[in-house]
Design a protein around this motif. Structure first.
Motif, short mmCIF file in Angstrom:
data_model
loop_
_atom_site.label_atom_id
_atom_site.label_comp_id
_atom_site.label_asym_id
_atom_site.label_seq_id
_atom_site.Cartn_x
_atom_site.Cartn_y
_atom_site.Cartn_z
N ALA A 206 0.84 -1.21 0.00
CA ALA A 206 0.00 0.00 0.00
C ALA A 206 0.87 1.25 0.00
O ALA A 206 0.65 2.17 -0.80
CB ALA A 206 -0.93 -0.01 1.21
N ALA A 207 1.85 1.28 0.89
CA ALA A 207 2.68 2.48 1.05
C ALA A 207 3.44 2.79 -0.24
O ALA A 207 3.48 3.94 -0.69
CB ALA A 207 3.64 2.31 2.21
N SER A 208 4.03 1.78 -0.86
CA SER A 208 4.88 2.05 -2.02
C SER A 208 4.05 2.41 -3.26
O SER A 208 4.56 3.03 -4.18
CB SER A 208 5.78 0.85 -2.30
N SER A 209 2.79 2.03 -3.27
CA SER A 209 1.94 2.33 -4.43
C SER A 209 1.19 3.65 -4.29
O SER A 209 0.63 4.16 -5.27
CB SER A 209 0.92 1.21 -4.63
N GLY A 210 1.14 4.18 -3.06
CA GLY A 210 0.36 5.39 -2.85
C GLY A 210 -1.13 5.13 -2.69
O GLY A 210 -1.92 6.07 -2.63
N MET A 211 -1.52 3.86 -2.65
CA MET A 211 -2.94 3.54 -2.49
C MET A 211 -3.38 3.75 -1.05
O MET A 211 -2.57 3.71 -0.12
CB MET A 211 -3.21 2.07 -2.86
#
Ligand SMILES: [Zn+2]
Ligand SMILES: [Zn+2]
Length: 288
Positions: A206-211
């Motif tokens: 989640a964090a690395s995708s910006g979701m």
């Protein structure tokens, strides 16, 4: 509060017609519960426009029973018209109802470029990304006997690893805005003795995708009897700065905004002070 995960139709329902009256009733019920904005997020696969994806299950060559179960499920669920659904949602917005236009989009391994092409051109506000199947196995659907039996044939750690890998791939695809029911693999109560490694990977995805991640009361209505995500996963989302939405995942009016006060308590305990909302797939923060 928001209810950013709502379906207009029950599973197995054959008449899939969206109406402005139904959307208005959802809004009225939500507002009476203190919800300021809802998102309609019907399953993309229930629309005829997803039919070109038909046959994806045949890539899972391991089990004929799972493939035929998925084919039957797909046929039983299909029939809506995405154009009509969007038209009704837009009419509801134009009438001043507090609703945004969304979809719940499944992860189709190797086919997300096709999914993106199919969805391009529609005026969506928010897209939820979900992992409901691993290969041809609909792991969260025990109504299909072959799917239910598969839980006996696999190790829990292997299922969680496969699920988490799919979630990572879904996040990396950039197709969607929100990870729906992030730890859905626990739905029937199968949880590894030490799930921390999987929680770490889910939070990183989640964090690395910006979701954003969804906090959903739906898990309380399932055998696991726990919201999605589990508190240790929600803590990891908070620690990594992952924004959250709130959701009921209702498929009918009576469940809209279900257990919103319990969801709020979870968020407060985890230290969240705002929620993420979307318009035209652009995020903004709103009060809890
Ligand atoms: Zn779902
Ligand atoms: Zn859903």
């Amino acid at each position: 509060m928001l209810d950013y995960h709502l379906h207009l139709w029950e599973h197995g329902q054959r008449s899939l017609d969206a109406t402005l009256e139904q959307v208005a009733a959802y809004c009225e019920h939500a507002q009476a519960e203190g919800v300021t904005e809802i998102a309609l997020t019907e399953h993309f696969y229930r629309f005829r426009q997803a039919e070109v994806l038909r046959g994806w299950w045949d890539e899972d060559e391991a089990d004929q029973g799972l493939r035929s179960g998925m084919r039957q499920y797909w046929d039983d669920e299909q029939g809506g018209d995405l154009d009509r659904y969007v038209e009704v949602a837009l009419a509801a917005k134009a009438a001043g109802l507090p609703v945004v236009v969304g979809l719940e989009v499944d992860y189709f391994r190797g086919r997300m470029d096709i999914v993106e092409r199919l969805l391009a051109g529609y005026p969506f506000d928010v897209l939820l990304g979900s992992v409901h199947w691993l290969g041809a196995w609909g792991f969260d659907n025990n109504a299909v006997p072959a799917f239910a039996a598969e839980w006996e044939a696999r190790k829990v750690e292997a299922v969680w690893d496969d699920y988490t890998t799919s979630l990572e791939e879904l996040a990396a695809s950039g197709t969607c805005d929100v990870l729906a029911h992030p730890d859905l693999c626990k739905v029937f109560g199968h949880v590894p003795g030490a799930p921390d490694e999987f929680y770490d990977r889910m939070a990183e995805a989640a964090a690395s995708s910006g979701m954003a991640a969804e906090v959903s009361s739906a898990g309380w209505r399932k055998p696991i009897d726990e919201a999605y995500p589990a508190p240790p996963l929600l803590e990891r989302f908070k620690a990594r700065g992952v924004p959250v939405t709130t959701a009921s995942d209702a498929h009918r009016l009576a469940i809209v905004a279900d257990r919103r006060t319990d969801v709020r308590s979870l968020l407060t305990a985890a230290g969240y002070t705002s929620l993420r909302a979307y318009a035209a797939r652009t995020p903004r923060d709103v009060d809890i």
